[in-house]
Design an enzyme around this catalytic site. Structure first.
Site, PDB file in Angstrom:
ATOM      1  N   LYS A 231      36.375  33.138  43.895  1.00 52.30           N
ATOM      2  CA  LYS A 231      37.431  33.588  44.805  1.00 52.30           C
ATOM      3  C   LYS A 231      37.045  33.254  46.252  1.00 52.30           C
ATOM      4  CE  LYS A 231      39.946  37.742  46.125  1.00 52.30           C
ATOM      5  NZ  LYS A 231      40.245  39.131  45.819  1.00 52.30           N
TER       6      LYS A 231
ATOM      7  N   GLU B 209      25.147  32.723  43.599  1.00 51.97           N
ATOM      8  CA  GLU B 209      24.846  32.229  42.253  1.00 51.97           C
ATOM      9  C   GLU B 209      25.714  31.023  41.905  1.00 51.97           C
ATOM     10  OE1 GLU B 209      25.453  35.319  43.169  1.00 51.97           O
ATOM     11  OE2 GLU B 209      24.420  36.808  41.917  1.00 51.97           O
TER      12      GLU B 209
ATOM     13  N   GLY C  15      39.001  40.023  41.899  1.00 52.56           N
ATOM     14  CA  GLY C  15      38.186  39.176  41.018  1.00 52.56           C
ATOM     15  C   GLY C  15      38.223  39.644  39.573  1.00 52.56           C
ATOM     16  N   ARG C  16      38.083  40.950  39.368  1.00 53.71           N
ATOM     17  CA  ARG C  16      37.997  41.463  37.989  1.00 53.71           C
ATOM     18  C   ARG C  16      39.369  41.569  37.331  1.00 53.71           C
ATOM     19  NH1 ARG C  16      36.355  44.771  41.863  1.00 53.71           N
ATOM     20  NH2 ARG C  16      37.444  46.719  42.288  1.00 53.71           N
TER      21      ARG C  16
ATOM     22  N   GLU D 192      33.324  48.495  38.255  1.00 48.36           N
ATOM     23  CA  GLU D 192      33.462  47.997  39.624  1.00 48.36           C
ATOM     24  C   GLU D 192      34.711  48.610  40.275  1.00 48.36           C
ATOM     25  OE1 GLU D 192      31.784  43.870  40.896  1.00 48.36           O
ATOM     26  OE2 GLU D 192      33.954  43.623  40.899  1.00 48.36           O
TER      27      GLU D 192
ATOM     28  N   HIS E 279      24.498  49.935  12.905  1.00 49.83           N
ATOM     29  CA  HIS E 279      23.099  49.786  12.496  1.00 49.83           C
ATOM     30  C   HIS E 279      22.175  49.797  13.699  1.00 49.83           C
ATOM     31  CE1 HIS E 279      24.437  48.966   8.405  1.00 49.83           C
ATOM     32  NE2 HIS E 279      25.464  48.386   9.003  1.00 49.83           N
TER      33      HIS E 279
ATOM     34  N   LYS F 220      23.240  42.118  47.939  1.00 55.98           N
ATOM     35  CA  LYS F 220      23.413  40.715  48.353  1.00 55.98           C
ATOM     36  C   LYS F 220      22.743  40.472  49.702  1.00 55.98           C
ATOM     37  CE  LYS F 220      28.004  40.025  46.272  1.00 55.98           C
ATOM     38  NZ  LYS F 220      29.404  39.720  46.537  1.00 55.98           N
TER      39      LYS F 220
HETATM   40  O1  F6P Z   1      29.604  40.746  43.591  1.00 64.23           O
HETATM   41  C1  F6P Z   1      30.761  41.198  43.007  1.00 64.23           C
HETATM   42  C2  F6P Z   1      31.868  40.196  43.081  1.00 64.23           C
HETATM   43  O2  F6P Z   1      32.386  40.134  44.361  1.00 64.23           O
HETATM   44  C3  F6P Z   1      32.952  40.516  42.068  1.00 64.23           C
HETATM   45  O3  F6P Z   1      33.846  41.444  42.515  1.00 64.23           O
HETATM   46  C4  F6P Z   1      33.517  39.170  41.814  1.00 64.23           C
HETATM   47  O4  F6P Z   1      34.266  39.140  40.637  1.00 64.23           O
HETATM   48  C5  F6P Z   1      32.272  38.329  41.749  1.00 64.23           C
HETATM   49  O5  F6P Z   1      31.418  38.891  42.721  1.00 64.23           O
HETATM   50  C6  F6P Z   1      32.451  36.860  42.000  1.00 64.23           C
HETATM   51  O6  F6P Z   1      33.020  36.611  43.241  1.00 64.23           O
HETATM   52  P1  F6P Z   1      33.640  35.200  43.590  1.00 64.23           P
HETATM   53  O7  F6P Z   1      34.750  34.929  42.652  1.00 64.23           O
HETATM   54  O8  F6P Z   1      34.095  35.302  45.010  1.00 64.23           O
HETATM   55  O9  F6P Z   1      32.546  34.176  43.428  1.00 64.23           O
END
Ligand code: F6P
Length: 547
Positions: free
Chosen positions: A206, A212, A266-267, A352, A383, A511
């Site tokens: 987003k 990452e 995002g979620r 979240e 199990h 972060k």
């Molecule tokens: O760190 C949490 C977050 O901001 C989530 O809310 C989001 O889904 C995810 O990181 C990834 O964010 P982006 O789509 O901006 O890379």
């Protein structure tokens, strides 16, 4: 300042819960032979059975009073109308617009967002058809056989979950892969099996700044250009983002960018261009069915009276256990291997969203909010952790989900799966009394002290609440409805708790600190600037890494 706990509706529930604590599901079912009819709901062939809950008609009346006084309906209408209910980010919350199949206009700042949504969907359709038909060629002229989505959190979990869920609709010659973790193991092991000439990367973010994702995307780009040269990027990288400037800066042509908007959390984004890996995996038509299923649930949520409203009922049951019966977790237990990532997906979706301790007005809550969400598919869980569900000291409400028919029928596997699903909810509710255990042991020839010693260990108290959610088959349509059901349940709870379910400030501090620590790890200086534990750990890592 009055909070929800000051209201008579809350006090009434508190008083009522005192009387309910000792009531057993065995008694509730004995008192009302029609309990299943009284406490179940159906939308077409989606069934919600909530009769195995520690509730009476009075409980539901009081919970519905709470929903009314919290103005769940008003807030719901504000969300659907595009009002900026995400107050800390000054944003609308419009994942429902992404699947608005009625194309009813939805205005944000006076502009109807539906034409933009339709345009991006059309772009996704055209692109996916080119890739799936082989018309889209890589830099060396080969068709695409593997799609690697690089994203994390909401830019990963939804497509992962949906691609697993819709495996029966996938083709063997176009395989989806997902890389999320910055741990190089994730990217390296994924790429080791792939041919650059036939691989398409989707960089989904987003913000297009997530550490990452940007790190994995840069390494994937190097892997590709080392093999095929710089010019190959245009044919092997597309982006999904709200941030065109950063996409261009990364070197992806913005004509190969699929846009979404800041009013998509995002979620809650799998319905947007973030769903591109799903479209590539199962085709645009199936993705449309997923949207339609979600839209059907949206319409139900918008229109059904509260007492017959599935997301409202589920949300209220969650509030009942969390705030009045002391449960701190909710287990999601799909008896459906295709939903193997369902709990992981809603771990983000729920935790979240509702993992907050401050209300919309900035004051601290004095009651519990979002539960811990966890779970694994059945029958595996039986199990592993079911022992605690049956005989542990913790009250763990659980949602059981199952399809009446298998997508992959094989001998009597599905009947066995369903038998276990039914048996577990029955056992959790009704348990086994000491008298029943005694009789059973006697029948097996046990007597005397040996029998007496065993009895307490073999007793099941029961009275452990479960929801059963049944659907015909895990089609894209049913999957869409199921996801939307849980999304709206989270919404209902957020409104009752008075929190903003659509921001996530709690992820920021880690972060920030990571970006401060990164250069310290990269230098070889002794570190002293943190607390003694953190500094000590950094220095020990440096020591272990010394050549
Ligand atoms: O760190 C949490 C977050 O901001 C989530 O809310 C989001 O889904 C995810 O990181 C990834 O964010 P982006 O789509 O901006 O890379």
């Amino acid at each position: 300042m009055k909070t929800i706990t000051d209201l008579p509706e809350w006090h009434a529930l508190q008083a009522h819960s005192d009387g309910m604590r000792n009531l057993h599901l065995r008694d509730l079912f004995a008192q009302d032979p029609e309990r299943f009819q009284h406490f179940s709901l159906q939308i077409e062939d989606l069934l919600l059975d909530y009769s195995k809950h520690r509730i009476t008609a009075k409980t539901m009346t009081l919970l519905l009073d709470l929903a009314r006084v919290a103005d769940v309906e008003g807030w719901r209408d504000r969300m659907f109308a595009g009002e900026k209910i995400n107050s800390t980010e000054n944003r609308a919350v419009l994942h429902v617009a992404l699947r608005n199949r009625a194309e009813r206009p939805i205005l944000v700042d006076g502009t109807n967002v539906m034409p933009e949504i339709t345009a991006v969907l059309e772009k996704m359709r055209l692109f996916s058809e080119r890739v799936r038909s082989g018309a889209w060629r890589g830099a060396t002229g080969e068709a695409i056989s593997d799609v690697v989505n690089i994203g994390i959190g909401g830019s990963d979990l939804g497509p992962v979950m949906a691609c697993e869920a819709l495996k029966p609709y996938q083709r063997p010659d176009l395989r989806p892969h997902f890389v999320s973790n910055v741990d190089a193991a994730h990217l390296s092991h994924t790429l080791a099996r792939l041919d650059p000439a036939r691989t398409l990367f989707i960089v989904a973010s987003k913000t297009f700044t997530t550490q990452e994702t940007m790190t994995n995307a840069a390494s994937a780009r190097t892997w590709l250009t080392d093999a095929l040269g710089e010019d190959a990027v245009a044919k092997h990288f597309v982006a999904v983002s709200t941030n065109a400037a950063e996409v261009a800066r990364f070197g992806i042509d913005t004509t190969n960018m699929f846009e979404f908007w800041d009013w998509v959390g995002g979620r809650y984004s799998l319905w947007s261009a973030v769903g591109l890996p799903i479209v590539l995996a199962v085709g645009f038509e199936r993705f449309t069915e997923l949207l339609e299923g979600a839209h059907e649930m949206d319409e139900h949520f918008r229109g059904a009276p509260l007492e017959q409203n599935m997301p409202v009922i589920m949300g209220l049951l969650g509030v009942w256990y969390r705030n009045f019966l002391g449960a701190s977790t909710l287990a999601l237990l799909p008896y459906d291997q295709h939903l193997v990532r369902f709990a992981a997906y809603f771990q983000q979706g729920d935790m979240e969203s509702n993992g907050k301790s401050v209300r919309r007005d900035g004051t601290r809550v004095d009651y519990d909010t979002g539960p811990i969400i966890w779970g694994e598919p059945g029958t595996n869980g039986q199990h592993a952790f079911f022992q605690l569900l049956h005989q542990g000291t913790e009250l763990v409400p659980a949602d059981f989900l199952a399809a009446a028919e298998s997508q992959t029928p094989l001998a009597d596997h599905h009947e066995k799966l369903l038998a276990n699903f039914l048996a577990q909810t029955e056992a959790l509710a009704f348990g086994k009394t000491a008298d029943e255990v005694r009789a059973e042991l006697r029948e097996r020839g046990q007597t005397g002290e040996a029998l007496d010693a065993l009895v307490p260990h073999r007793v099941f108290d029961g009275n452990r609440p479960t929801t059963s959610i049944l659907y015909h088959k895990l089609t894209p349509r049913h999957l869409g409805s199921l996801i939307a059901l849980y999304e709206h349940k989270i919404f209902v709870q957020g409104i009752i708790w008075g929190i903003n379910s659509y921001d996530q400030w709690g992820v920021e501090l880690g972060k920030e600190l990571a970006s401060r620590i990164l250069p310290e790890l990269q230098s070889h200086e002794t570190v002293t600037g943190h607390d003694s534990s953190t500094s000590g750990l950094i220095n020990h890592i440096q020591y272990l890494r010394r050549p």
